[in-house]
Enzyme design. Sequence first.
Site, mmCIF file in Angstrom:
data_model
loop_
_atom_site.group_PDB
_atom_site.id
_atom_site.type_symbol
_atom_site.label_atom_id
_atom_site.label_comp_id
_atom_site.label_asym_id
_atom_site.label_seq_id
_atom_site.Cartn_x
_atom_site.Cartn_y
_atom_site.Cartn_z
ATOM 1 N N ARG A 157 3.356 0.918 3.823
ATOM 2 C CA ARG A 157 4.723 0.781 4.310
ATOM 3 C C ARG A 157 5.660 0.574 3.133
ATOM 4 N NH1 ARG A 157 5.580 -3.755 6.739
ATOM 5 N NH2 ARG A 157 7.529 -3.021 7.614
ATOM 6 N N LYS B 162 -4.584 -10.488 3.837
ATOM 7 C CA LYS B 162 -4.375 -9.246 4.593
ATOM 8 C C LYS B 162 -5.681 -8.463 4.713
ATOM 9 C CE LYS B 162 -1.566 -5.034 4.502
ATOM 10 N NZ LYS B 162 -0.244 -4.504 4.208
ATOM 11 N N ARG C 26 7.902 -12.924 4.537
ATOM 12 C CA ARG C 26 6.732 -13.576 3.952
ATOM 13 C C ARG C 26 6.699 -15.032 4.384
ATOM 14 N NH1 ARG C 26 4.296 -10.709 0.651
ATOM 15 N NH2 ARG C 26 3.161 -12.411 -0.290
HETATM 16 C C1 BTN Z 1 0.603 -1.051 4.784
HETATM 17 O O1 BTN Z 1 0.048 -2.126 5.038
HETATM 18 O O2 BTN Z 1 1.486 -0.962 3.927
HETATM 19 C C2 BTN Z 1 0.183 0.158 5.548
HETATM 20 C C3 BTN Z 1 -1.110 0.732 5.023
HETATM 21 C C4 BTN Z 1 -1.589 1.950 5.795
HETATM 22 C C5 BTN Z 1 -2.797 2.580 5.165
HETATM 23 C C6 BTN Z 1 -3.360 3.685 6.001
HETATM 24 S S1 BTN Z 1 -4.916 4.246 5.387
HETATM 25 C C7 BTN Z 1 -4.856 5.624 6.444
HETATM 26 C C8 BTN Z 1 -3.430 6.127 6.456
HETATM 27 N N1 BTN Z 1 -3.199 7.017 5.336
HETATM 28 C C9 BTN Z 1 -2.340 6.527 4.463
HETATM 29 O O3 BTN Z 1 -1.965 7.092 3.431
HETATM 30 N N2 BTN Z 1 -1.896 5.324 4.874
HETATM 31 C C10 BTN Z 1 -2.501 4.943 6.130
#
Ligand code: BTN
Length: 264
Positions: A61, A128, A256
């Site tokens: 994100r 996390k 946070r």
């Molecule tokens: C976050 O916590 O910032 C979101 C992470 C999301 C990761 C997943 S892994 C599968 C899919 N492909 C990606 O490039 N991102 C999501």
Amino acid sequence: MTVRWQAEAIWESVAPVLPGFTVEVLPEVDSTNSELMRRARAGLTDPVLLVAHRQTAGRGRLGRTWSDGAAKDPAEAGLPSLVFSLGLPLAPADWSGLSLAVGLSVVQSLHPDLRLKWPNDVWLQERKLAGILVETAGVGGVRYLVVGVGINIAVPDANGLRTPPAGLCELLAGLDAPALLTRVAEPLVRAILLFEAQGFAALRQAFHERDLLYGRTVECSDGVIGVARGVDASGALLVHTENGLIKITSAEVSVRPASSANRT
Ligand code: BTN
């Protein structure tokens, strides 16, 4: 390393509620989300579950990167994390709260001890464990949803991470990536279809029960400080500040926990 996905079992459980659904496994891709977004923009909008053994450019994100983690001994161990994306056309009356509904489905499939840090980070205590990236593409009057999920199985190396990481192996011994995908995929599809039909309001209480932030002092990236008071019927985070109750909706706001001592 041989990884045996239960693609047929997943297909059999999902296809009846999602016609045209397929399951696809790739040994390597830049990002499962990027791949499905590219396909959607090229007009490929059938429902699909795309799982990869490895991502070379995983995305998180707010423009961050997402690392799949590294197995301690790649020759012996299974995949260190599960990374997949689910793509499907969706037409809810209101999109607000979708990313919370997705996070809720993932924690409910995994373990009672897991909590959601608004909007949809999956946390084990103060670390996390999983992240979710929700994106959409408009294609010829249809909106195509891509939900990307990354779940740490092994505990990743904490170096360079903003938040200390956790792994599912700490809670559920012996659960490998294929078993984990089978566990989360069908409930996730059903949760998204339920959201499409009913919206987020019906899920608000269930979110509250998993809310990591409720009653804690939080600090938003725009400088707002206050005590988190749950979410409203649209999934906005409610923060009680010295100027009253405010709603946080923007994806650009990061929240946070400022202290764990304030939980009520
Ligand atoms: C976050 O916590 O910032 C979101 C992470 C999301 C990761 C997943 S892994 C599968 C899919 N492909 C990606 O490039 N991102 C999501």
